[in-house]
Design an enzyme around this catalytic site. Structure first.
Site, PDB file in Angstrom:
ATOM      1  N   THR A 131       0.823  -1.217   0.000  1.00  0.00           N
ATOM      2  CA  THR A 131       0.000   0.000   0.000  1.00  0.00           C
ATOM      3  C   THR A 131       0.857   1.268   0.000  1.00  0.00           C
ATOM      4  OG1 THR A 131      -1.503   1.276   1.404  1.00  0.00           O
ATOM      5  CG2 THR A 131      -0.108  -0.297   2.518  1.00  0.00           C
ATOM      6  N   ASP A 132       0.273   2.360  -0.469  1.00  0.00           N
ATOM      7  CA  ASP A 132       0.979   3.656  -0.404  1.00  0.00           C
ATOM      8  C   ASP A 132       1.034   4.188   1.032  1.00  0.00           C
ATOM      9  OD1 ASP A 132      -1.720   4.342  -0.082  1.00  0.00           O
ATOM     10  OD2 ASP A 132      -1.694   5.985  -1.543  1.00  0.00           O
ATOM     11  N   GLU A 133       0.241   3.574   1.933  1.00  0.00           N
ATOM     12  CA  GLU A 133       0.168   4.105   3.302  1.00  0.00           C
ATOM     13  C   GLU A 133       1.481   3.931   4.061  1.00  0.00           C
ATOM     14  OE1 GLU A 133      -3.578   3.352   5.304  1.00  0.00           O
ATOM     15  OE2 GLU A 133      -4.601   3.144   3.391  1.00  0.00           O
ATOM     16  N   TYR A 156      -2.129  -0.519  10.841  1.00  0.00           N
ATOM     17  CA  TYR A 156      -2.213  -1.177   9.524  1.00  0.00           C
ATOM     18  C   TYR A 156      -0.982  -0.868   8.683  1.00  0.00           C
ATOM     19  CZ  TYR A 156      -3.446  -1.676   4.572  1.00  0.00           C
ATOM     20  OH  TYR A 156      -3.422  -1.983   3.219  1.00  0.00           O
ATOM     21  N   LYS A 160       2.089  -3.322   7.222  1.00  0.00           N
ATOM     22  CA  LYS A 160       2.422  -3.493   5.801  1.00  0.00           C
ATOM     23  C   LYS A 160       3.869  -3.053   5.548  1.00  0.00           C
ATOM     24  CE  LYS A 160       0.009  -4.638   2.827  1.00  0.00           C
ATOM     25  NZ  LYS A 160      -0.380  -5.964   2.278  1.00  0.00           N
TER      26      LYS A 160
END
Ligand code: NAD
Ligand code: TYD
Length: 350
Positions: A131-133, A156, A160
């Site tokens: 993810t870009d998060e 989260y 990741k």
């Protein structure tokens, strides 16, 4: 011949990816390993469940013996790993589940791949969908590139980011052939209605409040899930080994503007006077640690692999709304049972 283990293939993105690969590459063998948590749903795959090149296995990525056996029996030469706990709000309530699935589960898969391939890595691939998060949050300007330093800020995104680091560590330490991609917010059919778009589509339809966190001035980049599946296909086949590709829609929206667009399209489809559903907007207590802005620079995948989104946001959103309105039974099934208590717990406190 490619024999691919796709993990999390009964989830939102996974089910689109499994269908994409199964339909486009009839000579590939696709094994879908999914634990069928609340987010996994075999209904998402009903169109391909009889396909001769597709096989479903219910199981946990954390089960080393199962993964090893599957890899041996099906002579798996590639893994595309998507299985995860994926919702930020749930990670705030229960971080340990995210560590177990996203971090420990990923390391378990890496270990199984290393053990089965027995250091013979020719024509093998471990592809991690991320993810870009992991890059944290942006101010008013700037974009996440593949070189942006990691700065995860929710349980989260921390899980990741940790998994990304492990995947790269196995590449550097053991020469495991890996690829990664970090994608922005996806939208489309089959998304569990805990995430913004399906939740709000369902609530507008049923005249329920639209719980907007904080002032609604948070920005996300949105990509149609079918275009994410196409991007994964491109990275899988053409991406360079050991590399990371950012995937995004070149499509930033502040939440409140996106919600206004959604209301405009839905009121028209539902035959309601323009802007009727604006009355449903309810500003609620903000998400703790809410990341202000995500925005992806997807120029590497565009220039190196020739990928770009196939639809405009208005087209993708229109198709998505139509799908949810036409698939009422799907929504009713996933919102029955434990969903109700999740919803009450999540929103009562706001
Ligand atoms: P999802 O929550 O819809 O689906 C996750 C799937 O993983 C479910 O089918 C679930 O049953 C399965 N699963 C969970 N734990 C498992 C376990 N221990 N063993 C086997 N299967 C298990 O998630 P999604 O939105 O489809 O996301 C898929 C992947 O893409 C995730 O890794 C996520 O981090 C990443 N991603 C998602 C987005 C997005 O906008 N949704 C954006 C970028 C990256
Ligand atoms: P979400 O779909 O949970 O994705 P992510 O947190 O991974 O970006 O949320 C998208 C944006 O919408 C995010 O800024 C949080 C906001 N949001 C709300 O305002 N209300 C809601 O009920 C939800 C679920 C999200």
């Amino acid at each position: 011949m490619n024999s691919i283990l796709i993990t999390g293939g009964a989830g939102f993105i996974g089910s689109h990816l499994v269908q994409h690969f199964s339909n486009k590459y009839p000579d590939y063998k696709i094994i879908n390993l999914d634990k069928l948590t609340y987010a996994g749903n075999l209904e998402n795959l009903k169109d391909i469940q009889q396909s001769p090149n597709y096989h479903f296995v219910k199981g946990d990525i954390g089960d080393f013996d199962l993964v090893k056996e599957l890899m041996e029996v099906h002579q798996i030469n590639s893994i595309i790993h998507l299985a995860a706990e994926s919702h930020v709000d749930r990670s705030i309530s229960n971080p340990m589940e995210f560590v177990t699935t996203n971090v420990v589960g990923t390391v378990n898969l890496l270990n199984a791949a290393k053990a089965c391939w027995n250091d013979n890595f020719e024509d093998k691939l471990f592809y991690f969908v991320s993810t870009d998060e992991v890059y944290g949050t942006l101010g008013e300007t700037g974009l996440f590139t593949e070189e942006t330093p990691y700065d995860p800020r929710s349980p989260y995104s921390a899980s990741k980011a940790s998994a990304d680091h492990f995947v790269r560590a196995y590449h550097h330490t053991y020469n495991l052939p890996v690829k990664l991609s970090n994608c922005s917010n996806n939208y489309g059919a089959y998304q569990f209605p805990e995430k913004l778009l399906p939740l709000f589509i369902n609530n507008i339809k049923h005249n329920k409040n639209l719980p907007v966190y904080g002032d609604g001035k948070y920005t996300r980049d949105w990509l149609w899930v079918v275009d994410h599946a196409r991007a994964i296909d491109d990275v899988f086949h053409k991406g360079k080994m050991g590399e990371t590709y950012n995937i995004g829609g070149f499509n930033e929206w502040q939440n409140i503007d996106l919600i206004h667009l959604l209301i405009e399209q839905m009121d028209e489809k539902l035959g309601r006077p323009k802007d009727t559903s604006k009355e449903l907007i309810t500003f609620v207590t903000d998400r703790p640690g809410h990341d202000k802005r995500y925005a992806i620079d997807a120029n590497k995948i565009k220039t190196e692999l020739g990928w770009e989104p196939s639809v405009t946001f208005e087209e993708g959103l229109n198709k998505t709304i139509d799908w949810y309105l036409e698939n009422e039974a799907w929504m009713n099934n996933v919102t029955s049972g434990s969903y109700q208590s999740y919803y009450e717990q999540q929103y009562a406190k706001r």
